[in-house]
Design a protein around this motif. Sequence first.
Motif, short mmCIF file in Angstrom:
data_model
loop_
_atom_site.label_atom_id
_atom_site.label_comp_id
_atom_site.label_asym_id
_atom_site.label_seq_id
_atom_site.Cartn_x
_atom_site.Cartn_y
_atom_site.Cartn_z
N ASP A 20 0.82 -1.21 0.00
CA ASP A 20 0.00 0.00 0.00
C ASP A 20 0.86 1.26 0.00
OD1 ASP A 20 -2.21 -1.61 0.02
OD2 ASP A 20 -2.61 -1.39 2.16
N ALA A 21 2.10 1.14 0.48
CA ALA A 21 3.04 2.26 0.48
C ALA A 21 4.10 2.08 -0.61
CB ALA A 21 3.71 2.38 1.85
N LEU A 22 3.82 1.22 -1.60
CA LEU A 22 4.76 0.93 -2.69
C LEU A 22 6.11 0.44 -2.14
CD1 LEU A 22 4.03 3.92 -5.12
CD2 LEU A 22 3.03 1.62 -5.13
N ASN A 23 6.03 -0.28 -1.02
CA ASN A 23 7.23 -0.84 -0.38
C ASN A 23 8.27 0.22 -0.05
OD1 ASN A 23 6.12 -3.46 -0.54
ND2 ASN A 23 6.89 -3.69 -2.62
N ALA A 24 7.80 1.44 0.23
CA ALA A 24 8.72 2.48 0.69
C ALA A 24 9.32 2.07 2.03
CB ALA A 24 7.99 3.81 0.81
N PHE A 25 10.58 2.40 2.22
CA PHE A 25 11.27 2.03 3.45
C PHE A 25 10.98 3.04 4.55
CE2 PHE A 25 13.78 -0.64 0.65
CZ PHE A 25 14.18 -1.70 1.46
N ASP A 26 10.14 2.63 5.51
CA ASP A 26 10.08 3.36 6.77
C ASP A 26 11.11 2.74 7.71
OD1 ASP A 26 8.87 0.95 7.39
OD2 ASP A 26 6.97 1.84 8.06
N GLU A 27 11.20 3.27 8.91
CA GLU A 27 12.22 2.76 9.84
C GLU A 27 12.00 1.27 10.13
OE1 GLU A 27 14.95 4.67 11.40
OE2 GLU A 27 14.41 5.70 9.55
N ALA A 28 10.73 0.86 10.21
CA ALA A 28 10.45 -0.55 10.51
C ALA A 28 10.93 -1.46 9.39
CB ALA A 28 8.94 -0.73 10.74
N LEU A 29 10.76 -1.05 8.14
CA LEU A 29 11.19 -1.89 7.03
C LEU A 29 12.71 -1.89 6.90
CD1 LEU A 29 10.48 -3.76 4.74
CD2 LEU A 29 10.11 -1.78 3.26
N TYR A 30 13.35 -0.75 7.16
CA TYR A 30 14.82 -0.74 7.19
C TYR A 30 15.32 -1.75 8.23
CZ TYR A 30 15.72 3.30 4.16
OH TYR A 30 15.84 4.14 3.08
N ASP A 63 10.59 6.39 2.79
CA ASP A 63 9.26 6.96 3.00
C ASP A 63 9.39 8.47 3.20
OD1 ASP A 63 6.84 7.83 4.45
OD2 ASP A 63 6.34 5.70 4.52
N LEU A 64 8.86 9.26 2.26
CA LEU A 64 9.06 10.71 2.29
C LEU A 64 8.34 11.35 3.47
CD1 LEU A 64 8.97 11.80 -1.45
CD2 LEU A 64 10.93 11.37 0.01
N ARG A 65 7.25 10.76 3.92
CA ARG A 65 6.58 11.32 5.10
C ARG A 65 7.47 11.18 6.33
NH1 ARG A 65 2.54 9.65 1.77
NH2 ARG A 65 0.85 11.16 1.47
N GLU A 66 8.17 10.04 6.44
CA GLU A 66 9.10 9.89 7.55
C GLU A 66 10.31 10.80 7.37
OE1 GLU A 66 8.58 5.72 9.93
OE2 GLU A 66 10.44 6.10 8.86
N MET A 67 10.76 10.98 6.12
CA MET A 67 11.88 11.90 5.88
C MET A 67 11.50 13.31 6.33
SD MET A 67 13.82 13.00 2.34
CE MET A 67 14.75 11.50 2.06
N PRO A 130 16.10 9.80 -7.41
CA PRO A 130 15.49 11.13 -7.39
C PRO A 130 16.24 12.16 -6.54
CG PRO A 130 14.38 9.75 -5.80
CD PRO A 130 15.48 8.91 -6.41
N PHE A 131 17.55 11.97 -6.40
CA PHE A 131 18.29 12.77 -5.42
C PHE A 131 18.24 14.27 -5.74
CE2 PHE A 131 20.69 8.63 -5.62
CZ PHE A 131 19.97 8.06 -4.58
N ALA A 242 11.33 20.62 -1.98
CA ALA A 242 10.93 19.34 -2.55
C ALA A 242 9.91 18.64 -1.66
CB ALA A 242 12.15 18.45 -2.75
N LEU A 243 10.13 18.63 -0.36
CA LEU A 243 9.24 17.94 0.56
C LEU A 243 7.90 18.66 0.69
CD1 LEU A 243 11.80 16.88 3.33
CD2 LEU A 243 10.79 15.45 1.57
N VAL A 244 7.94 19.99 0.72
CA VAL A 244 6.69 20.75 0.77
C VAL A 244 5.88 20.53 -0.51
CG1 VAL A 244 5.70 23.08 0.79
CG2 VAL A 244 7.52 22.48 2.40
N ALA A 245 6.58 20.53 -1.65
CA ALA A 245 5.90 20.29 -2.92
C ALA A 245 5.26 18.90 -2.94
CB ALA A 245 6.89 20.45 -4.08
N PHE A 246 5.98 17.90 -2.42
CA PHE A 246 5.43 16.55 -2.35
C PHE A 246 4.16 16.54 -1.50
CE2 PHE A 246 5.14 12.51 0.00
CZ PHE A 246 4.99 11.63 -1.06
N ALA A 247 4.22 17.19 -0.33
CA ALA A 247 3.06 17.22 0.57
C ALA A 247 1.88 17.94 -0.06
CB ALA A 247 3.45 17.88 1.89
N GLU A 248 2.18 18.94 -0.92
CA GLU A 248 1.13 19.73 -1.57
C GLU A 248 0.69 19.15 -2.90
OE1 GLU A 248 2.75 23.67 -1.77
OE2 GLU A 248 2.48 24.05 0.39
#
Length: 261
Positions: A20-30, A63-67, A130-131, A242-248
């Motif tokens: 559901d999160a496209l297998n993005a790495f949050d801290e738990a998955l790391y 996971d950009l939300r965690e970033m 996407p750095f 970049a992060l604000v744009a992602f959130a918006e």
Amino acid sequence: MSILIDDRARVRTLTLDRPDALNAFDEALYDATTEALRDAAEDPSVAVVLLTGNGRAFSAGTDLREMHARTSDPNFQPGKHGFLGLIDALTEFPKPLIVAVNGLGLGIGTTIIGFADLAFMSTTAKLKCPFTGLGVAPEAASSFLLPTLIGRQNAAWVLMSSEWIRAEQAKEMGLVFQVCEPDDLLATARTHADTLAAKPISSLMAVKRTMTAPLRAEIAAARQRENAAFAELMGGPANIEALVAFAEGREPDFTSLPAGS
């Protein structure tokens, strides 16, 4: 569980399982992936590890939300191992590592290929580092491993452009070993894993050890340079935009930032 583990005929398959999160790495998955690699390294019944993803993505990267929380929330709690722990585990992993890129791979979903001994990719998958689009620096020793793997100009495009790399382009570059139709991907990767797993584990480990030994100091130096650059840029004007744009839900605009940002 954010990772699925399956053992068959001396091959351990690790499947990233946050579809559901496209297998993005949050801290738990790391943390889960780090521990799974360490366990496989120490398990005498495991000869080969095959890593893939569940759903339509291999991994959408960090996971950009965690970033964003990491840069904005003073109460953010990092995991036990985190990103750096996973890269340590990949660098130290002593057995053959096969990656099957089943869908999109961003960031670590691409740079992890630098640590793979064989990489297979679905014809419908695509990759991106996407750095620059996030206003940050390379990661996972990719500034060293990708030029080594695919040549300087290919690596410069992958690392600088933040553009998608299609499967055939990845194969042409040498970023992946073989491209497969989606329904054939895991079977093909598994066939190669089985071939390796039938060999003596001691010999497999000796081959990998002698191949990777000349790279270890360079990987460590690249990681040190990248971490310093990442620390300098993370939370800076470009990264915040970049992060604000992602959130918006919009594209970032870096053209109005101060010179040098």
